[in-house]
Design an enzyme around this catalytic site. Structure first.
Site, PDB file in Angstrom:
ATOM      1  N   THR A  83     -14.039  43.257 -28.128  1.00 24.34           N
ATOM      2  CA  THR A  83     -12.646  43.051 -27.762  1.00 24.34           C
ATOM      3  C   THR A  83     -12.113  44.354 -27.207  1.00 24.34           C
ATOM      4  O   THR A  83     -12.529  45.434 -27.659  1.00 24.34           O
ATOM      5  CB  THR A  83     -11.786  42.608 -28.961  1.00 24.34           C
ATOM      6  OG1 THR A  83     -10.403  42.747 -28.653  1.00 24.34           O
ATOM      7  CG2 THR A  83     -12.085  43.443 -30.193  1.00 24.34           C
ATOM      8  N   CYS A 196      -9.266  42.023 -21.108  1.00 24.81           N
ATOM      9  CA  CYS A 196      -9.285  41.226 -22.334  1.00 24.81           C
ATOM     10  C   CYS A 196     -10.548  40.401 -22.248  1.00 24.81           C
ATOM     11  O   CYS A 196     -10.843  39.825 -21.189  1.00 24.81           O
ATOM     12  CB  CYS A 196      -8.047  40.334 -22.430  1.00 24.81           C
ATOM     13  SG  CYS A 196      -8.171  39.096 -23.741  1.00 24.81           S
TER      14      CYS A 196
END
Length: 233
Positions: A83, A196
């Site tokens: 992430t 992202c």
């Protein structure tokens, strides 16, 4: 081949992409029946998202630090945080382990530098787009980072958490993201960071007139390259 330690689950949708990409890359590099040696510690994203929303980054860092330590004890040679946003707490994670943590922004910056791009647009969560922990890492490599306006940042963030993280792919959101990308290009972006790990599920290379830098792909491939490095090379 070294064992890759993955901290995933943020969301599991993108963690699954990491697993797929890494195994495809190993197969491409080594052929035959080779696949990636990896360990996955998948957290409960509801807990981590709550820490994010409350601004309790210390607790988030502690939770991921424990995950990293578990991976090290299980035999991981290095850590990959699956992430972008949670690289905000990379210092807390690094304090817990003695093995390296492969930073997603560094891998991305290296890829952008190879394209000789000087101004890049950044899409991601509000935390990634608005705070310094990520942008500064890219800018330290000599690039200018620009982000969408406040309304667009809020909309992009909402789509990530309410749609992409739960597996919803909607054409209306895809069209919106494409429009935001075009706005960034109009303001001078020569490339776009999909900052992202879920955005690559929605936006593809053909959706932009400038190069896209999908951090999930870049990070996963960099992890394989690290795993296949000879010791002391």
């Amino acid at each position: 081949m070294k064992t890759i330690g993955l901290i995933g689950g943020m969301s599991w949708e993108s963690s699954a992409e990491y697993y797929r990409i890494m195994n495809e890359e190993v197969k491409e590099k080594l052929g035959g029946l080779h696949s990636a040696k990896c360990l996955l510690y998948s957290v409960d994203f509801d807990e981590i998202e709550r820490y994010q929303a409350e601004g309790d980054w210390e607790s988030a860092g502690e939770a991921l630090g424990k995950a990293a330590l578990s991976l090290e004890k299980a035999g991981a040679a290095f850590i990959v945080i699956c992430t972008n946003t949670m690289h905000k707490v990379i210092d807390s994670i690094e304090k817990r382990v003695t093995i390296p943590v492969l930073h997603i922004a560094d891998a991305t910056a290296n890829q952008i530098q190879q394209s000789n791009i000087k101004t890049v647009g950044l899409l991601g969560t509000k935390y990634t787009m608005e705070q310094k922990f990520y942008k500064a890492r890219i800018e330290a490599n000599g690039m200018k980072v620009i982000v969408p306006n406040e309304k667009a940042r809020n909309d992009i963030h909402r789509v990530i958490y309410e749609e992409l993280c739960v597996g919803k792919i909607q054409q209306s959101s895809k069209d919106y993201y494409k429009n935001v990308i075009q706005q960034l290009v109009n303001h001078g972006a020569e490339g776009i960071i999909l900052g992202c790990t879920e955005i690559g599920l929605l936006i593809k290379p053909e959706d932009s007139e400038v190069p896209l830098f999908d951090t999930t792909v870049i990070h996963a491939i960099e992890a394989v390259h690290e795993a296949l490095k000879k010791e002391n090379s």
